[in-house]
Design an enzyme around this catalytic site. Structure first.
Site, short mmCIF file in Angstrom:
data_model
loop_
_atom_site.label_atom_id
_atom_site.label_comp_id
_atom_site.label_asym_id
_atom_site.label_seq_id
_atom_site.Cartn_x
_atom_site.Cartn_y
_atom_site.Cartn_z
N ASN A 156 -38.72 31.35 -37.56
CA ASN A 156 -37.33 31.12 -37.14
C ASN A 156 -36.98 29.71 -37.56
OD1 ASN A 156 -37.29 33.63 -35.82
ND2 ASN A 156 -38.03 32.72 -33.92
N HIS A 169 -42.22 25.06 -38.38
CA HIS A 169 -43.31 25.91 -37.88
C HIS A 169 -42.86 27.36 -37.85
CE1 HIS A 169 -40.85 25.71 -34.24
NE2 HIS A 169 -41.56 26.70 -33.74
#
Length: 353
Positions: A156, A169
């Site tokens: 995301n 991440h």
């Protein structure tokens, strides 16, 4: 690649993936953490037949901390984070606030780089290959857990998506069931196989898309296209030309070429809306075949599934987002304001030099 597994202060596993073989990873987590307590529970919906994870402990998870308090940056002096060492290439660790845990599966965090202000698109090809190797290794390891039926690697990116940590991440969810979206694909694959006397649905889709105007880019081993029925304003599906069921089955040629192709796609996404716009928010999702039994999908085996990545943004034009309102959220019927052909043309137009 060098892999080093260790434990955080509360017992969670942390794994370093290093580009060099001479790195020593012996830093100790000095935080006074109590053992992680989770309340994750999987509930089956009797009407829809899908599953919902109830995870009330996630209400207390870290929410938009300032950059100098980021839990995904390396530890430095007395500023202690989730990563005990003072540097890293790629790190994977068990999520402190998992949606799935124990008999309900497992959730992990994947830190792509120690550079807080970077993005995946900023990685070198060598770094991107290391992330691919980490995804592959975690898929292999998690598939052996008795509670795991499907492994989902995803990223995301952007506050508009709901990201609460700005550090570059991704995550890995290891589900104890076959996800509804994958189940739909498998059912369609089974119907197509029966109706055509054995033809593979994914092969047929890829062959059709290669003949259409929605192809964004191609290489020797990969094809990226905007699907005919794109749900999102800008949505690209990335397939290896040789059908494989999961990341583990990719050959070395496809692995070697992946970083160049994927980084190019991400950089084009950041150019869609022109200069001066914030970085494009997106979700990047790997679709892999389940590791569990497929009896409910009669006539289909794991090898019939095609590994692919789906990359899409919820931004539909400058300063405007695509919201999942009544039709999408209430009836699961998507309405796309951007014709897929126009989206593909734009993504070809913004090709990097």
């Amino acid at each position: 690649m060098k892999k080093t597994s260790t434990r955080l202060a509360d017992g969670r596993e942390l794994i370093y993936y290093d580009l060099r073989d001479d790195g020593v990873r012996d830093a100790v987590d000095r935080r006074p953490l109590e053992p992680t307590v989770t309340t994750s529970e999987i509930r089956r919906d009797p009407l829809l037949g899908d599953s919902v994870a109830i995870a009330s402990h996630r209400q207390g998870r870290t929410y938009h901390p300032p950059a100098d308090e980021c839990p995904l940056c390396p530890s430095e002096g007395e500023r202690l984070s989730e990563i005990p060492d003072s540097s890293y290439d790629v790190v994977v660790f068990e999520n402190r606030f998992p949606s799935l845990a124990g008999d309900s599966g497992r959730c992990e965090v994947v830190c792509f780089t120690s550079d807080h202000h970077a993005s995946f698109a900023d990685l070198t090809e060598e770094q991107a290959r290391l992330v691919l190797d980490a995804w592959t290794d975690r898929t292999a390891e998690l598939s052996h857990l008795p509670s795991v039926e499907q492994v989902f690697c995803f990223e995301n990116r952007g506050a508009e998506i709901g990201v609460t940590l700005g550090h570059p991440h991704g995550q890995i969810y290891a589900y104890p069931f076959t996800t509804p979206r994958t189940a739909l694909m498998l059912r369609q694959a089974a119907r197509h196989k029966e109706a055509t006397g054995g033809e593979n649905l994914f092969d047929a889709v890829l062959e059709r898309e290669l003949a259409e105007e929605r192809v964004v880019l191609t290489s020797e081993h990969w094809v990226a296209f905007v699907p005919y029925t794109a749900h999102w304003p800008y949505e690209v599906h990335l397939y290896p030309r040789r059908r494989v069921p999961d990341l583990l089955a990719l050959d070395e040629a496809a692995r070697s070429e992946f970083p160049q192709v994927y980084l190019e796609l991400l950089r084009r996404f950041d150019r869609i809306f022109g200069e001066g716009e914030p970085p494009t928010p997106y979700i990047a999702a790997w679709h892999q075949a389940p590791f569990g039994a497929l009896e409910e999908f009669e006539g289909v085996v794991r090898e019939d599934f095609a590994l692919h990545l789906e990359l899409f943004t919820i931004r539909r034009t400058r300063g405007k987002l695509k919201f999942l309102a009544g039709s999408e959220s209430g009836m699961s019927v998507f309405i796309n304001d951007v014709p897929p052909e126009r989206a593909a043309a734009r993504l070809r137009e913004v090709a990097s030099s």
